[in-house]
Design an enzyme around this catalytic site. Structure first.
Site: not given
Ligand code: BG6
Length: 500
Positions: A53, A159, A189, A193, A246, A251, A335
């Protein structure tokens, strides 16, 4: 899962990014495409059409992307003799538009038709806030842009995929009214890796490990995803999500599925994903668990002053299948912890009897540790005889570091691999509809426990620590302790690690 590089260059295609003025495009998507171009893997007829936008000129859009590529790409302009930028950037265009306006899609259709050399192939990438996913999908359908008449039409969904089982199921239904499942690529993602993919090779290409990968030999498994960073500027999103949505739903459960699954009977995407789904179906997270919140979280921008959102979680799960009966899987993530590290530690059972009566009773069990990031590698911890008189044993480790063999920048970014796979049409590293839904079915009851009005508040913990004390007590109750073997401060950070 086919070898993406052996498949050769990607076919000509347009990559249409919705949400193109956002961070993901600048930091991940375009740098990954640029690195693929530098590696000679991207068709020279690859176009990027950015939609957002914001009022951006074409030139300002390209400048933004260039800055992103300079800052974040594995292969940067001018490096590694990569002189692709001028050719690459000339194929980037920008379309300003409202996501809910049919006019945006009419203009997009015209733009795609005018490209000329894409053979009609299009990848639509949803990098907008998730609330907009159904709108964009519906409008693409109405404009006839999802139909595979000349070339392929694929959609990549970032996601978070849903907020719980019901919303993920609804989103799947909405997507399926326009796209077939075979056209849909749901990103996690972590699956892109290299070290995560290596879990399968490690297990199934090495007889010595696969033979002991079961409840007869394994005492328990620990999976840790620790981050040093806090929520940063994502407080608004994070405060509604929390660590269990999250990191665990996607993951952590994906890693667990790769560690626990049976050998797929064939190498295709669906057989692999069927096996992962079987693990999720058999997964039982028990009623114990810990939720924590780092001190200072409530002052982060976008976070409520009385927020009860957990930023740390620890859970115990069991896979109710013959191979794993009775073997606990301990999962933790948080975190603002002491260090960024993702590792899978497999602790084997103690040798049933000390071989020599003089062996110290403290001889620790064998541990195999897969260090997924950073300082990617593998450690195997075992026992040696102390040199000299007597038969005392000493724990030592065999260590492999990717960087030693492939160099510091030898590992592709996850998005490089994932975009390559989307363009080449291999969905193996993407979550299928039922996989995402099963993962929510596993996590929903856990999340509900912490979100009940009478649930205890998450335990506070100091930034830079390893989480709340309850996290240590949680595993200690089972007579075990968290292992921290990888990373800067891991017990195996040296080349020849020695466990204390
Ligand atoms: C994301 C989360 O999917 O993965 C984030 O939303 C997180 O909160 C991140 O920081 C971590 O990814 P990576 O590749 O840095 O380990």
């Amino acid at each position: 899962m086919k070898d993406a590089v052996a498949r050769g260059k990607t076919p000509p295609a347009a990559v249409v990014i919705f949400g193109a003025s956002g961070d993901l495009t600048r930091r991940k998507l375009v740098p990954a495409l640029h690195s693929l171009a530098c590696r000679g893997l991207l068709s020279p007829s690859t176009h990027v059409v950015g939609i957002a936008r914001s009022d951006l000129s074409e030139e300002a859009f390209r400048r933004r992307l260039f800055e992103g590529v300079e800052a974040y790409a594995r292969y940067r302009p001018g490096e590694h003799l990569c002189e692709m930028w001028p050719h690459f950037a000339a194929r980037h265009t920008y379309l300003r538009g409202n996501y809910d306006d049919p006019e945006t899609y009419r203009r997009l259709g015209e733009r795609l038709a005018a490209l000329g050399d894409t053979e009609g192939n299009v990848v639509f990438y949803l990098a907008t806030p998730p609330l907009l996913y159904p709108v964009v999908v519906r409008r693409l359908g109405e404009a006839g842009l999802a139909r595979e008449e000349d070339g392929f039409r694929r959609i990549v969904v970032e996601k978070p995929f849903g907020h719980d089982y019901a919303s993920a199921h609804r989103l799947n239904r909405e997507i399926h009214t326009v796209f077939d499942e075979a056209q849909v690529y749901r990103i996690d993602h972590y699956l892109g890796k290299e070290t995560v993919q290596n879990i399968l090779t490690f297990r199934f290409a090495n007889t010595i490990f696969e033979a002991v990968w079961n409840r007869d030999c394994i005492d328990h498994v620990q999976i840790t995803m620790a981050e040093e960073v806090g929520v940063g500027h994502r407080g608004g999103y994070y405060d509604r999500a929390g660590v269990f949505r999250d990191m665990f739903q996607n993951h952590l459960l994906q890693l667990l599925a790769l560690v626990a699954m049976e050998r797929p009977a064939a190498a295709d995407a669906d057989t692999l994903r069927d096996e992962k789904v079987r693990v999720l179906e058999a997964l039982r997270v028990d009623g114990r668990g810990v939720a924590g919140q780092y001190i200072g979280y409530r002052e982060e921008p976008g976070v409520g002053p009385t927020s009860r959102t957990p930023t740390y979680g620890a859970l115990r799960a069991f896979v109710d299948r013959e191979r794993w009966r009775g073997v606990p899987f301990y999962l933790r993530s948080g975190k603002r912890l002491a260090e960024k590290v993702t590792e899978v530690a497999i602790q084997f059972k103690e040798a049933s009897l000390p071989v020599f009566t003089s062996s110290p009773p403290s001889a620790s069990p064998n541990v195999l540790c897969l260090c997924l990031q950073p300082d990617e590698g593998v450690h195997l911890h075992f026992h040696l005889k102390e040199p000299g008189a007597g038969m005392a044993t000493r724990p030592v480790s065999l260590t492999f570091h990717y960087a030693d063999l492939f160099g510091e920048r030898g590992l592709p970014d996850a998005y490089e691999r994932l975009l390559l796979d989307v363009l080449q049409g291999d969905p193996a590293l993407f979550a299928r509809a039922d996989e995402v839904e099963w993962a929510w079915k596993v996590m929903d009851p856990v999340i509900a426990r912490w979100e009940r009005p009478d649930a205890p508040a998450p335990q506070p913990y100091a930034p830079g620590s390893w989480g709340p004390e309850a996290g240590e007590a949680f595993i200690a109750r089972d007579g075990r302790r968290w292992l921290h073997l990888c990373g800067k401060h891991g017990q195996m950070s040296g080349r020849v690690g020695v466990l204390p």
